[in-house]
Enzyme design. Sequence first.
Site, PDB file in Angstrom:
ATOM      1  N   GLN A  89       0.655   4.248  -0.713  1.00 22.96           N
ATOM      2  CA  GLN A  89       0.308   2.878  -0.312  1.00 22.96           C
ATOM      3  C   GLN A  89       0.148   2.762   1.211  1.00 22.96           C
ATOM      4  OE1 GLN A  89      -0.602   0.046  -1.712  1.00 22.96           O
ATOM      5  NE2 GLN A  89      -0.498   0.768  -3.814  1.00 22.96           N
ATOM      6  N   SER A  90      -0.352   3.792   1.837  1.00 25.21           N
ATOM      7  CA  SER A  90      -0.509   3.784   3.293  1.00 25.21           C
ATOM      8  C   SER A  90      -1.512   2.721   3.759  1.00 25.21           C
ATOM      9  CB  SER A  90      -0.992   5.163   3.752  1.00 25.21           C
ATOM     10  OG  SER A  90      -1.447   5.105   5.092  1.00 25.21           O
ATOM     11  N   ASN A  91      -1.049   1.853   4.658  1.00 19.39           N
ATOM     12  CA  ASN A  91      -1.952   0.866   5.272  1.00 19.39           C
ATOM     13  C   ASN A  91      -2.873   1.556   6.267  1.00 19.39           C
ATOM     14  OD1 ASN A  91      -0.626  -1.576   4.134  1.00 19.39           O
ATOM     15  ND2 ASN A  91       1.098  -0.857   5.363  1.00 19.39           N
ATOM     16  N   ALA A  93      -4.070   4.612   6.039  1.00 23.62           N
ATOM     17  CA  ALA A  93      -5.141   5.283   5.312  1.00 23.62           C
ATOM     18  C   ALA A  93      -6.244   4.287   4.944  1.00 23.62           C
ATOM     19  CB  ALA A  93      -4.581   5.950   4.052  1.00 23.62           C
TER      20      ALA A  93
END
Length: 348
Positions: A89-91, A93
Amino acid sequence: MRHSPAINDTEDLNVLLSRFPRVSLAHLPTPLEHLPRLSKHLGGPEIYVKRDDCTGLGTGGNKTRKLEFLMADAQQRKATAVITQGAVQSNHARQTAAAACKLGLRCVLVFEKRVDDAPESYRTSGNVLLDHIYGAEIREVEKGTDMTTAMQGVADELAAEGESPYIIPGGGSNAIGALGYVDCALELLSQANRNGIAMDHVVHATGSAGTQAGLLVGLKATHSNVPLLGIGVNAPQEIQEDKVWQLALETAEFVGAPGVVQRQDVIANCNYVGEGYGIPTEAMNDAVLLLARLEGLLFDPVYSGKGLAGMIDQINSGVLQNARHVVFVHTGGTAGLFGYREQLRTDA
Ligand SMILES: *Cc1c(COP(=O)(O)O)cnc(C)c1O
């Protein structure tokens, strides 16, 4: 010890920053807003929020400021593809995927399955849905994988296909990316001055350290002397502070202001992490609901929500008692809320 050059004011730092290539990706300046109902509710300092959740790219967030400098560097090096890494859930990325689309670059995201037994929405909704919409190529690797090696492997693969790959570190946190937050410090100081807000403290969530390192360099190089408090979301205090300290040293040198940050300026409170990175805490959940219902604002479960929980506890326990004006830098992550549907409580 290196000698510090003549950096006397924000104008000097602006000149230093303007030497670096930059692409326009963010809506700037982001607003600085007063939170009257939260301030009254807590009965402590007047609280303001720096709306870096409103940077505008693919639902916004703090990585967009870093990407203005990182993507410009990639373009200067004639990159045809960018590679970065993070949690599923990387913001960071998601914002990288959006920036890559805007600039016509291929984008490969390497995800570490850092959260065990993740429910359906964590794996498919929130930031992940947006990554798919942006057409990013996703590679998942097991928890504990050396992510630098993994990204290098992808870079070799892309190079063999004839691409010219550019690797962006996790969170966009190197000296180039941190320039985005040196600039944010200047923006914040000028807004505070214009609005007559004497900032006593700036607080934000700290992870890969670029935000804190950049802000520190900006606040110190301008001699503003506003203390900065990072609320950790991942590592224990000593590790987090060392990470910020190393990057702050590097960033100060890189921007042309070596020696402006001292070790004692680096403060990370890591008592609000809970069980671990990306694992919700009660205090985070309470903070998310409180801010939504008092101010109509949305914070995220992994970073800004835990940062907020930390700031609220610091105020309630009297640590920020003497501060009259506190600024919380909202680093974004709102899209991540949808990835936590099963794990979030919506009743206060
Ligand atoms: C990445 C991130 C942070 C932490 O910023 P770093 O520069 O990695 O320390 C805080 N909040 C959100 C929403 C983020 O995505």
